[in-house]
Design a protein around this motif. Structure first.
Motif, PDB file in Angstrom:
ATOM      1  N   LEU A 166       0.794  -1.240   0.000  1.00 11.23           N
ATOM      2  CA  LEU A 166       0.000   0.000   0.000  1.00 11.23           C
ATOM      3  C   LEU A 166       0.823   1.285   0.000  1.00 11.23           C
ATOM      4  O   LEU A 166       0.257   2.378   0.025  1.00 11.23           O
ATOM      5  CB  LEU A 166      -0.939   0.002   1.209  1.00 11.23           C
ATOM      6  CG  LEU A 166      -2.105  -0.976   1.117  1.00 11.23           C
ATOM      7  CD1 LEU A 166      -2.713  -1.227   2.487  1.00 11.23           C
ATOM      8  CD2 LEU A 166      -3.177  -0.466   0.161  1.00 11.23           C
ATOM      9  N   GLY A 167       2.153   1.176  -0.016  1.00 10.37           N
ATOM     10  CA  GLY A 167       3.009   2.366  -0.033  1.00 10.37           C
ATOM     11  C   GLY A 167       2.998   3.030  -1.415  1.00 10.37           C
ATOM     12  O   GLY A 167       2.326   2.568  -2.337  1.00 10.37           O
ATOM     13  N   ARG A 168       3.759   4.104  -1.528  1.00  4.97           N
ATOM     14  CA  ARG A 168       3.745   4.883  -2.774  1.00  4.97           C
ATOM     15  C   ARG A 168       4.225   4.066  -3.974  1.00  4.97           C
ATOM     16  O   ARG A 168       3.655   4.152  -5.065  1.00  4.97           O
ATOM     17  CB  ARG A 168       4.633   6.126  -2.624  1.00  4.97           C
ATOM     18  CG  ARG A 168       4.505   7.080  -3.809  1.00  4.97           C
ATOM     19  CD  ARG A 168       5.432   8.254  -3.689  1.00  4.97           C
ATOM     20  NE  ARG A 168       6.822   7.824  -3.601  1.00  4.97           N
ATOM     21  CZ  ARG A 168       7.830   8.599  -3.211  1.00  4.97           C
ATOM     22  NH1 ARG A 168       7.594   9.828  -2.841  1.00  4.97           N
ATOM     23  NH2 ARG A 168       9.063   8.153  -3.159  1.00  4.97           N
ATOM     24  N   VAL A 169       5.245   3.235  -3.773  1.00  2.85           N
ATOM     25  CA  VAL A 169       5.777   2.431  -4.883  1.00  2.85           C
ATOM     26  C   VAL A 169       4.688   1.508  -5.421  1.00  2.85           C
ATOM     27  O   VAL A 169       4.482   1.406  -6.635  1.00  2.85           O
ATOM     28  CB  VAL A 169       7.012   1.614  -4.412  1.00  2.85           C
ATOM     29  CG1 VAL A 169       7.497   0.667  -5.498  1.00  2.85           C
ATOM     30  CG2 VAL A 169       8.126   2.545  -3.969  1.00  2.85           C
ATOM     31  N   ALA A 170       3.944   0.871  -4.506  1.00  3.52           N
ATOM     32  CA  ALA A 170       2.869  -0.048  -4.924  1.00  3.52           C
ATOM     33  C   ALA A 170       1.770   0.714  -5.666  1.00  3.52           C
ATOM     34  O   ALA A 170       1.308   0.275  -6.724  1.00  3.52           O
ATOM     35  CB  ALA A 170       2.284  -0.758  -3.698  1.00  3.52           C
ATOM     36  N   LEU A 171       1.394   1.868  -5.131  1.00  2.00           N
ATOM     37  CA  LEU A 171       0.330   2.651  -5.768  1.00  2.00           C
ATOM     38  C   LEU A 171       0.717   3.014  -7.206  1.00  2.00           C
ATOM     39  O   LEU A 171      -0.083   2.867  -8.142  1.00  2.00           O
ATOM     40  CB  LEU A 171       0.050   3.910  -4.940  1.00  2.00           C
ATOM     41  CG  LEU A 171      -0.927   4.921  -5.523  1.00  2.00           C
ATOM     42  CD1 LEU A 171      -2.318   4.314  -5.718  1.00  2.00           C
ATOM     43  CD2 LEU A 171      -1.040   6.156  -4.622  1.00  2.00           C
ATOM     44  N   ASP A 172       1.968   3.457  -7.385  1.00  3.59           N
ATOM     45  CA  ASP A 172       2.432   3.821  -8.731  1.00  3.59           C
ATOM     46  C   ASP A 172       2.423   2.604  -9.654  1.00  3.59           C
ATOM     47  O   ASP A 172       2.135   2.708 -10.842  1.00  3.59           O
ATOM     48  CB  ASP A 172       3.856   4.396  -8.681  1.00  3.59           C
ATOM     49  CG  ASP A 172       3.875   5.762  -8.006  1.00  3.59           C
ATOM     50  OD1 ASP A 172       2.782   6.333  -7.797  1.00  3.59           O
ATOM     51  OD2 ASP A 172       4.982   6.240  -7.658  1.00  3.59           O
ATOM     52  N   GLY A 202      -4.677   8.857   7.597  1.00  2.00           N
ATOM     53  CA  GLY A 202      -4.073  10.129   7.189  1.00  2.00           C
ATOM     54  C   GLY A 202      -3.036   9.898   6.103  1.00  2.00           C
ATOM     55  O   GLY A 202      -2.869   8.778   5.605  1.00  2.00           O
ATOM     56  N   GLY A 203      -2.345  10.966   5.749  1.00  2.00           N
ATOM     57  CA  GLY A 203      -1.278  10.858   4.745  1.00  2.00           C
ATOM     58  C   GLY A 203      -1.725  11.357   3.380  1.00  2.00           C
ATOM     59  O   GLY A 203      -2.924  11.437   3.087  1.00  2.00           O
ATOM     60  N   GLY A 204      -0.743  11.675   2.557  1.00  2.00           N
ATOM     61  CA  GLY A 204      -0.981  12.325   1.266  1.00  2.00           C
ATOM     62  C   GLY A 204      -1.826  11.522   0.291  1.00  2.00           C
ATOM     63  O   GLY A 204      -2.430  12.101  -0.615  1.00  2.00           O
ATOM     64  N   ASN A 205      -1.887  10.196   0.459  1.00  2.00           N
ATOM     65  CA  ASN A 205      -2.638   9.401  -0.528  1.00  2.00           C
ATOM     66  C   ASN A 205      -4.095   9.133  -0.147  1.00  2.00           C
ATOM     67  O   ASN A 205      -4.801   8.401  -0.863  1.00  2.00           O
ATOM     68  CB  ASN A 205      -1.925   8.066  -0.806  1.00  2.00           C
ATOM     69  CG  ASN A 205      -0.665   8.302  -1.621  1.00  2.00           C
ATOM     70  OD1 ASN A 205      -0.588   9.282  -2.371  1.00  2.00           O
ATOM     71  ND2 ASN A 205       0.314   7.433  -1.469  1.00  2.00           N
TER      72      ASN A 205
END
Ligand code: BGC
Length: 237
Positions: A166-172, A202-205
């Motif tokens: 679920l981190g940014r790398v996975a989302l991209d 929370g958090g940017g995504n």
């Protein structure tokens, strides 16, 4: 004390994998300055990040003390882990170094812990997760923090951790649709494990969330990461 209005001014800083943000708050958490943001220097080593914070601080005017949210385990100002920054952070005494650099008292805590302090109601079992570069987590019982909960690096599904899924790398990599379906599964799994009264996200995504959240799950604004900087001074040392 801040001479201008008799209130203690706290510079609240949030160190993220892509940006470093900060603003000055008065004693009741009211913003006294515009939030500023600088890019996180790469490689994200201690020295350039401290320089970036000093620069940001210089543009924020007067303050009496500093709160810092760090994306890793923090004990008494000393960094324990820094999965999304640089390994040079391990065992680095950020609290003391920054306090000497800015000539002000500094408190450092995990970024998700601070985000949680700015978001929770203080009643019952409250779990907080943050969706940004990494996957942050924080747990509270009647408002009391259990520090440094690191759910992000624990196994979630298909042999991967919450952060890997679920981190940014996975989302991209997988796109919004699959990421949302993973997030729904993660919420179910966390509810099953923690039986929380409330889950805060929370958090940017969080702006990528497209499904309807259960009634006991709330999205918290990004500014909680900064507002929690006041609550940090109410926590014991
Ligand atoms: C770190 C946590 C942090 C989270 C969000 C994770 O990789 O281990 O400590 O709270 O990222 O920044």
């Amino acid at each position: 004390m801040n001479e201008q209005n008799g209130s203690i001014a706290t510079l609240s800083i949030d160190i993220g994998g892509s940006g470093i943000k900060g603003m000055v708050l008065n004693s009741d958490g009211t913003p006294m300055t515009e939030r500023s943001r600088v890019e996180t220097p790469q490689p994200a080593k201690p020295e350039p990040i401290i320089e970036a914070i000093a620069q940001l601080a210089a543009n924020q005017g007067k303050f009496d003390r500093v709160s810092v949210g760090f994306p890793g385990v923090v004990r008494k100002g000393v960094i324990g882990t820094a999965a999304n920054l640089d390994p040079d952070w391990i065992n680095f005494d950020l609290g003391t170094t920054l306090s000497e650099k800015l000539a002000k008292p500094v408190r450092v805590a995990n970024d998700a812990d601070i985000q949680g302090l700015g978001a929770i109601s203080g009643q019952g079992v409250e779990l907080v997760i943050t969706l940004g570069t990494g996957f942050g987590s924080a747990l509270f019982l009647n408002g009391k923090l259990v520090p440094n909960l690191e759910l992000g690096h624990h196994c979630f599904r298909k042999g991967e951790t919450y952060e890997q899924q679920l981190g940014r790398v996975a989302l991209d990599e997988i796109g919004k649709k699959k990421w949302n379906s993973r997030l729904e599964k993660a919420i179910a799994s966390l509810e099953h494990a923690f039986n929380y009264d409330y889950l805060y996200i929370g958090g940017g995504n969080t702006d990528k969330i497209t499904f309807e959240l259960p009634a006991n799950v709330k999205i918290v604004p990004n500014v909680s990461g900064i507002l929690g900087g006041i609550a940090l001074w109410q926590e014991s040392g």
